[in-house]
Motif scaffolding. Structure first.
Motif: not given
Ligand SMILES: [Zn+2]
Length: 325
Positions: A203, A206-207, A236, A239
């Motif tokens: 990830f 994204m994270i 998230l 998100k």
């Protein structure tokens, strides 16, 4: 020889490859069994009595209530909708979910969403047969892990049934390549060997707080319950707001998910373990693969597993000649 299969973006269905033989047993015993055994025993299991779960649904945001009841040997896991439609928890009944946020099964015009954590709980308790009656179209998310399902079902007790459990034994290596570099691979085990589960996630983009995590563990009932079933789903915060714009994640909160804002965990109690994310992905994979109808005997490995890839990999495996049942 390595057998491979590739994802087809337009393939929205999961062909029925192997319909489970449904023959209802009538001679169930009432022998209580310990949940603490190391591996799988040979007898099928169900619950000793019915249990109820209620709470919010993570995607619809609606209140949900389900009843999980004992079922006859060889009946498998069956979901029963409010309109009394019976949907077997089987890979051929998986519905395409554009967002890929949860596993949805459907039949007869009805669907049941977010079955994966309860399916993981069944797999980790060695429960082969149960009837799950729903009042809505989605399961309650509870705390975002499988632990509350497991705790209450083990508290109710499990009983051994007289019919033998079947196993889906991997006989040849098989790998499935999904979208975005995702893959799932199945390898055979020797007769004296236990299966293993290896999962890696990335990830980083994204994270970053999750980054790259990996897990390698034996596939034993006790280990599944102690190592991964308490780990929560995650996402998230930004998100979550995006999903809510199109009606998903309406019930998501820190009460049922680990929420990240950039690198910060918004849950005030933090994580349950440092690598909770990869452990939850392993939980999801175990739950999705239990839609085979029987436990898998083999080594299972996956890179960036997700519900869609898990389902496609299982469907492709069942269409291959790389297993026996
Ligand atoms: Zn999950």
């Amino acid at each position: 020889m390595l057998n491979t299969a590739s994802s087809a973006a337009e393939n929205q269905g999961f062909a029925p490859a192997l319909m489970r033989a449904v023959s209802r047993g009538t001679s169930d015993s009432t022998q209580l069994v310990s949940p603490e055994q190391r591996g799988y025993d040979l007898q099928q299991r169900t619950l000793a009595r019915a249990v109820e779960f209620s709470g919010i649904s993570v995607h619809s945001g609606l209140a949900a209530r389900i009843f999980v009841a004992p079922a006859a040997a060889d009946s498998g896991i069956v979901f029963i909708t409010a309109r009394h439609v019976r949907i077997s928890a089987y890979v051929a009944h998986i519905c395409f979910d554009p967002a890929g946020l949860c596993t949805v099964i459907g039949a007869g015009g009805d669907t049941v969403s977010t079955v994966e954590h309860l399916m993981a709980a069944f797999a980790a308790c060695g429960i082969d047969n149960a009837e799950v009656t729903l009042e809505g179209a989605e399961l309650p998310i509870l705390d975002g892990s499988a632990q509350p399902f497991i705790d209450k079902m083990l508290d109710a007790g499990l009983v051994a049934q007289q019919q033998q459990r079947r196993f889906l034994r991997i006989t040849r290596p098989f790998s499935y390549q999904g979208l975005d570099g995702q893959w799932v691979r199945f390898d055979p085990i020797r007769a004296d060997e236990e299966g293993t589960l290896a999962v890696k996630i990335d990830f980083t983009a994204m994270i970053p707080a999750i980054g790259v995590q990996s897990l390698n563990m034996p596939i034993q009932l006790g280990a599944l319950r102690s190592e991964i079933m308490h780990c929560r789903t995650f996402g998230l915060e930004a998100k979550r707001q995006e999903y809510q714009a199109y009606g998903r994640g309406l019930g998501a909160s820190c009460a049922n998910a680990v929420l990240y804002d950039g690198d910060r965990v918004l849950n005030k109690d933090g994580l349950r373990c440092d690598d909770e994310s990869v452990r939850h992905k392993a939980l999801d994979l175990i739950g999705d693969l239990f839609l085979a109808g029987w436990p898998l005997l083999g080594h299972i490995s996956a890179f960036k597993p997700g519900h869609r890839t898990n389902a496609e990999a299982l469907a492709a495996l069942l269409e291959s000649d790389c297993y026996t049942l």
